[in-house]
Design a protein around this motif. Structure first.
Motif, mmCIF file in Angstrom:
data_model
loop_
_atom_site.group_PDB
_atom_site.id
_atom_site.type_symbol
_atom_site.label_atom_id
_atom_site.label_comp_id
_atom_site.label_asym_id
_atom_site.label_seq_id
_atom_site.Cartn_x
_atom_site.Cartn_y
_atom_site.Cartn_z
ATOM 1 N N GLY A 25 0.799 -1.238 0.000
ATOM 2 C CA GLY A 25 0.000 0.000 0.000
ATOM 3 C C GLY A 25 0.828 1.282 0.000
ATOM 4 O O GLY A 25 0.342 2.328 -0.414
ATOM 5 N N GLY A 26 2.085 1.198 0.437
ATOM 6 C CA GLY A 26 2.927 2.392 0.484
ATOM 7 C C GLY A 26 3.716 2.630 -0.789
ATOM 8 O O GLY A 26 4.436 3.638 -0.890
ATOM 9 N N ILE A 27 3.566 1.762 -1.795
ATOM 10 C CA ILE A 27 4.372 1.908 -3.027
ATOM 11 C C ILE A 27 3.600 1.541 -4.300
ATOM 12 O O ILE A 27 3.938 2.023 -5.385
ATOM 13 C CB ILE A 27 5.679 1.051 -2.901
ATOM 14 N N THR A 67 1.771 12.606 -1.862
ATOM 15 C CA THR A 67 1.497 13.115 -0.520
ATOM 16 C C THR A 67 0.973 11.982 0.350
ATOM 17 O O THR A 67 0.116 11.210 -0.066
ATOM 18 C CB THR A 67 0.456 14.249 -0.557
ATOM 19 N N SER A 68 1.522 11.874 1.553
ATOM 20 C CA SER A 68 1.004 10.953 2.576
ATOM 21 C C SER A 68 0.482 11.790 3.719
ATOM 22 O O SER A 68 1.193 12.669 4.213
ATOM 23 C CB SER A 68 2.123 10.059 3.114
ATOM 24 N N GLY A 69 -0.746 11.523 4.155
ATOM 25 C CA GLY A 69 -1.307 12.334 5.229
ATOM 26 C C GLY A 69 -2.030 11.485 6.266
ATOM 27 O O GLY A 69 -2.554 10.416 5.951
ATOM 28 N N THR A 124 8.619 8.424 -5.172
ATOM 29 C CA THR A 124 8.014 9.493 -4.355
ATOM 30 C C THR A 124 6.941 8.914 -3.425
ATOM 31 O O THR A 124 6.802 9.353 -2.279
ATOM 32 C CB THR A 124 7.416 10.638 -5.218
ATOM 33 N N ASP A 125 6.229 7.896 -3.909
ATOM 34 C CA ASP A 125 5.198 7.257 -3.069
ATOM 35 C C ASP A 125 5.853 6.638 -1.830
ATOM 36 O O ASP A 125 5.480 6.945 -0.690
ATOM 37 C CB ASP A 125 4.473 6.181 -3.895
ATOM 38 N N ALA A 126 6.849 5.787 -2.058
ATOM 39 C CA ALA A 126 7.499 5.111 -0.925
ATOM 40 C C ALA A 126 8.175 6.128 -0.001
ATOM 41 O O ALA A 126 8.135 5.992 1.227
ATOM 42 C CB ALA A 126 8.510 4.096 -1.435
ATOM 43 N N LEU A 127 8.754 7.172 -0.589
ATOM 44 C CA LEU A 127 9.453 8.166 0.251
ATOM 45 C C LEU A 127 8.481 9.009 1.069
ATOM 46 O O LEU A 127 8.796 9.402 2.193
ATOM 47 C CB LEU A 127 10.311 9.089 -0.617
ATOM 48 N N SER A 128 7.298 9.304 0.535
ATOM 49 C CA SER A 128 6.356 10.116 1.313
ATOM 50 C C SER A 128 5.931 9.344 2.558
ATOM 51 O O SER A 128 5.856 9.916 3.662
ATOM 52 C CB SER A 128 5.152 10.548 0.473
ATOM 53 N N THR A 129 5.704 8.057 2.415
ATOM 54 C CA THR A 129 5.341 7.231 3.569
ATOM 55 C C THR A 129 6.524 7.168 4.554
ATOM 56 O O THR A 129 6.352 7.305 5.769
ATOM 57 C CB THR A 129 4.952 5.813 3.081
ATOM 58 N N SER A 130 7.733 6.976 4.009
ATOM 59 C CA SER A 130 8.934 6.836 4.858
ATOM 60 C C SER A 130 9.218 8.107 5.650
ATOM 61 O O SER A 130 9.453 8.052 6.860
ATOM 62 C CB SER A 130 10.177 6.566 4.007
HETATM 63 MG MG MG Z 1 3.421 7.126 -0.191
#
Ligand code: MG
Ligand code: AMP
Length: 334
Positions: free
Chosen positions: A176-178, A244-246, A287-293
């Protein structure tokens, strides 16, 4: 037929013909073709500039088909997805996966190493006990057992046989984070292969843009985490990926505690380090994985990592609600 009636009919015919001529302006004009669908538990949206209606629509069909394909492969909610079968079998014996899945798992592992474990797909060993819609969460005992199964090093890679095994039975993984960023990148590759040079594809908080918006940058907003109808910033962007992860996306509040979907792998609990993290870079998978990280790493460690990565920028809304920028963005603003 009376002469008068014929004249009226001719007049009517001319009026209708003129109306059709005004409405029908010839074969399809160049324009934006756009579509939204609910896929991967989120809103998938694509906008494509094309000269031809049929080809614009066909490109949108291809985007949506690719999103469905990745969802069928990687959904934890579909019992027959490759991810579900992997979760059900990889402790018993090494489970052979597709090359595509193997590569994405390897990429996830590299990001775990880079983020010192803040990104960890085995977060799901505990994460699967949360149910944000129904305010469900693990009991303390259940959680402390599950936390022991969170560690990306519990996922063992056999590149020769493209097989994966889990070191412990309680290990469960979730992409889900990537996966949304990955799906967006795949769609962008398809559009570029079709020769499209202006488009935007997004899946929830993960977007990627090809080219610009008819000579101007796209405007992409960053939501206010405590009032998602309002924006805290609007970014002019072209040819880039943005995620963006929020903590406002999937959550419930119980006894004043916000339980949301971004999990600190060390505790198995929702991370309270940030409210929102936006990452800008070249590839949506990254960017997806990094926003979560970075959300989990928090302001100091997160910015430290981002400032070391060339071509990557971050906008962080800290747990105190303040807005922070990575060095390159700060320089741009001055
Ligand atoms: Mg993400
Ligand atoms: P995002 O949608 O990019 O904000 O990422 C949140 C999603 O990533 C969650 O819904 C989970 O599926 C997954 N996730 C949560 N915590 C982690 C973590 N620490 N590492 C990797 N994936 C996570």
């Amino acid at each position: 037929m009376a002469e008068k009636q014929v004249v009226i009919m001719i007049r009517q015919f001319l009026r209708v013909t003129l109306f059709i001529c005004l409405v029908y302006t010839g074969p399809a004009a160049a324009e934006w073709y756009q579509r939204s669908e609910a896929i991967m538990g989120t809103r998938v949206h694509a906008e494509i500039w094309h000269e031809e209606a049929a080809q614009g629509e066909a490109a949108l069909d291809a985007v949506m088909a690719e999103m469905h394909r990745v969802d069928a492969l990687m959904s934890p909610y579909k019992a027959e997805s490759e991810l579900s079968r992997l979760n059900n079998n990889a402790f018993e014996h090494p489970f052979v996966v597709s090359e595509e899945m193997f590569r994405l798992l390897q990429k996830s592992q590299r990001i775990s190493l880079m983020t010192e474990g803040a990104f960890d797909i085995t977060y799901a060993s505990a994460g699967r006990f949360y149910d944000y819609r129904n305010a469900g969460r693990p009991q303390d005992k259940q959680l402390s057992e599950a936390v022991m199964a969170i560690d990306y090093r519990h996922v063992i890679f056999d590149p020769e046989n493209s097989a994966i095994s889990f070191a412990l039975q309680a290990v469960s993984i979730d992409l889900g984070g990537i996966a949304k960023g990955y799906a967006v990148d795949r769609c962008i590759e398809i559009l570029m292969a079709l020769g499209i040079d202006q488009a935007m594809v997004s899946a929830g908080g993960d977007s990627r843009i090809i080219g610009d918006h008819r000579g101007k940058p796209w405007s992409v907003g960053i939501k206010d985490p405590r009032n998602p109808d309002a924006m805290v910033a609007v970014l002019p962007l072209e040819n880039t990926a943005l995620s963006t992860s929020g903590d406002y996306e999937r959550f419930f509040i119980e006894d004043g505690v916000r339980y949301h979907h971004i999990i600190n792998p060390e505790t198995g609990r929702s991370s309270s380090a940030s409210r929102s993290v936006t990452i800008i870079g070249n590839e949506a998978t990254f960017t997806d994985a990094l926003s979560t990280s970075v959300f989990v790493m928090g302001l100091e460690k997160g910015l430290d990592l981002i400032n070391r990565l060339p071509g990557i920028d971050a906008i962080i809304i800290n747990n105190d609600g303040k807005l922070h920028f990575s060095d390159d963005l700060l320089q741009l603003a001055h």
